[in-house]
Design an enzyme around this catalytic site. Sequence first.
Site, PDB file in Angstrom:
ATOM      1  N   CYS A 357      52.861  51.366  33.237  1.00 14.39           N
ATOM      2  CA  CYS A 357      53.744  51.779  34.327  1.00 14.39           C
ATOM      3  C   CYS A 357      54.090  53.270  34.318  1.00 14.39           C
ATOM      4  CB  CYS A 357      54.996  50.915  34.364  1.00 14.39           C
ATOM      5  SG  CYS A 357      55.685  50.453  32.775  1.00 14.39           S
ATOM      6  N   ARG A 386      49.808  47.039  21.224  1.00 11.99           N
ATOM      7  CA  ARG A 386      51.145  46.616  20.803  1.00 11.99           C
ATOM      8  C   ARG A 386      51.099  46.178  19.350  1.00 11.99           C
ATOM      9  NH1 ARG A 386      52.837  43.505  26.460  1.00 11.99           N
ATOM     10  NH2 ARG A 386      52.782  45.428  27.701  1.00 11.99           N
ATOM     11  N   GLN A 404      45.513  44.541  30.687  1.00 18.39           N
ATOM     12  CA  GLN A 404      46.312  43.896  31.727  1.00 18.39           C
ATOM     13  C   GLN A 404      45.758  44.227  33.106  1.00 18.39           C
ATOM     14  OE1 GLN A 404      50.099  45.804  30.607  1.00 18.39           O
ATOM     15  NE2 GLN A 404      50.865  43.756  30.167  1.00 18.39           N
ATOM     16  N   ASP A 406      47.308  45.209  35.597  1.00 12.89           N
ATOM     17  CA  ASP A 406      48.686  45.680  35.734  1.00 12.89           C
ATOM     18  C   ASP A 406      48.887  46.333  37.096  1.00 12.89           C
ATOM     19  OD1 ASP A 406      51.209  45.915  34.768  1.00 12.89           O
ATOM     20  OD2 ASP A 406      50.777  47.458  33.285  1.00 12.89           O
ATOM     21  N   HIS A 408      51.798  47.797  40.158  1.00 11.42           N
ATOM     22  CA  HIS A 408      53.153  48.272  40.436  1.00 11.42           C
ATOM     23  C   HIS A 408      53.278  48.563  41.925  1.00 11.42           C
ATOM     24  CE1 HIS A 408      52.504  49.082  36.133  1.00 11.42           C
ATOM     25  NE2 HIS A 408      53.737  48.631  36.057  1.00 11.42           N
ATOM     26  N   LYS A 492      63.138  39.281  35.415  1.00 10.25           N
ATOM     27  CA  LYS A 492      61.719  38.944  35.447  1.00 10.25           C
ATOM     28  C   LYS A 492      61.541  37.482  35.833  1.00 10.25           C
ATOM     29  CE  LYS A 492      59.824  38.278  31.399  1.00 10.25           C
ATOM     30  NZ  LYS A 492      59.246  38.545  30.054  1.00 10.25           N
ATOM     31  N   HIS A 538      56.961  45.356  39.090  1.00 12.62           N
ATOM     32  CA  HIS A 538      55.807  45.170  38.206  1.00 12.62           C
ATOM     33  C   HIS A 538      55.214  43.779  38.443  1.00 12.62           C
ATOM     34  CE1 HIS A 538      57.402  48.326  35.240  1.00 12.62           C
ATOM     35  NE2 HIS A 538      58.454  48.062  36.002  1.00 12.62           N
TER      36      HIS A 538
END
Length: 668
Positions: A357, A386, A404, A406, A408, A492, A538
């Site tokens: 992000c 991670r 991911q 991912d 946004h 979330k 997200h």
Amino acid sequence: MPEIKITHIDGATRIDRAVTTGTTAEDLFADQPAVIAARVATPDGEGHLKDLAYELVDGDEVEGVEVSSKDGLDILRHSTAHVLAQAVQHLWPEAKLGIGPPVENGFYYDFDVATPFVRDDLVKLETAMRRIIKQNQRFRRRIVTDDEAHAELAAEPYKLELIELKGAIVDAAEGASAEDGQGDLTIYDNLNRDGEIVWKDLCRGPHLPTTNRIPAFKLMRTAAAYWRGDEKNRQLQRIYGIAWPSKDELGAHLKRIEEAERRDHRKLGRELDLFSFPDELGSGLVIFHPKGGVVRKEMEDYVYRRHIEAGFQYVTSPHISKAGLFHTSGHLPYYADMMFPPMEMEGASYYLKSMNCPMHNLIYKSRGRSYRELPLRLFEFGTVYRMEKSGVVHGLTRVRGLTQDDAHSYVTPEQAPGEVKHLLDFVLRILKDFGLDDFYLELSTRDDSKPDKFVGTDAEWEVATQVMVDVARTTGLQLVPDPGGAAFYGPKISVQARDAIGRTWQMSTVQYDFNQPKGFDLEYTAADGSRQRPVMIHSAKFGSIERFLGVLTEHYAGAFPMWLAPVQVYGIPITERQNAYLSEAARMLRANGIRVEVDYSDERMHKKIRKAQLQKMPCMLIAGDADLANGTVSLRYRDGRQDYDIPLSVAVTRLAGASRPARDARGE
């Protein structure tokens, strides 16, 4: 005897009753054998789980806890953990006690012993446990002072430490200390038929009335575990077990375990040559082999097309960044423990990215934005890193390097509800495309008692949380609260999907973020010319590609649908006379986008078929002399269906249609 007034709660029914002083919960539920404890709301309005030996007081509101309920199963399993601990100290008197909480489907107990337990020890312990259960020992709760507890448990160093930590959380995964929720320190005695104490433990409870209320259990395995989950502490030996309200339920659970082991993606990954975890790379790092690479690429290509259709724009970002970027995003210090240690280069600290992000925020900020551009939707297949603890790394489902899908979305505050709905609908559709269709939603919110773990004002959290609740409810799916589970920057929604054998996996997420747009000073020009702050949403449809592939592998037991299968068609010539014919068939299939292999080995046909079955091939294309003469083939499908004497051109057309994703095949 004097009477007191209580309220007996039975489901939705509330019955006001008068009972004599000294009446216990066990007396109240004497005609309900499935009740093993009570939930009592006292006059102060607080509810507590109580042993059946609890004496009712005036004004109590009492509800029976059945053994099949969530609380009942926890009590059954925790009581079984106590029986295990008693058996261990009977066979190993020098063993020191750690903790023994219930966990999903079972329990564990930690012990400090001179040598690790082995498999044969579990058999001995099960025998000793059955003896204790048969003795029908009674669990008795006693309130004690700190001094009394110190004196009685002087030989148990770990229990003494828990006494000092009274009321403090020992570990989020392992429960709390021996306080009972009302400030009392409690010890549970196991009493024999003569009322003598034969064993004791520091514990909050509650417990079953007696040990013979444990109908079915099994010890499963041993493992090493650090005391209180801290690597700096002494390593103890942990014994895991399971307990169920009946032998039939225990047997069914063991069958589910057996089926889960058959579907284990780590095992299937080796057998199907999909991926591996070489020691040379390090824990939690995976490499995909050619066949696994095919599945992964098909997943990526499919979800890429769906993102473009849904209005997303594809971007890419680097794997490392200066530390300042993560300070701006707010991830440092909130997320520092999950990030790999920084690297020092040219006088600056760099981090491997743990999230994408911040980079997307830089893309948004690269030029001025107008309200006419919003929603602005960016996505990438971003690999992040991670620092998961080695003890929780598990195959593809918990890794240290993950990619991911991912995304946004940058929206006006007014657009936020519509965008969350757009994303949630998109997520559910994608999951269904991959064959997952049994869902519920989990709403993660902040923990108001830990304000230091979250950013933002009460008003911001209230608005964001209400948006998520309202949108989640429009789906008609069950919505389960998860207090305290939110990211530091906002609430979330997680999509929880059930697989083919009923297990639940957290898959996609949609998160509302009012924090990062502030940190990056993101703005857009509103219709009235003013500068306004966007909201950032997200979303990750797979969660991570690695985890999603691991779940799919287990969901399908390695038998992927044809459009995802590494090899879609496996050509089998009955003799070498058909080799050239099937080579031409393979060329035609590849020209139609079908992944095909031909087995040119000298092995007999039945052995080739067996090989295809073990590799879970969706379809075998078989040709013999008659097929060669007539221009036909036979098709043998994974589910056992067979088609004979099909013209080759017809077979190619049929297989080309079957090899497409269902939504594409329908023309959607």
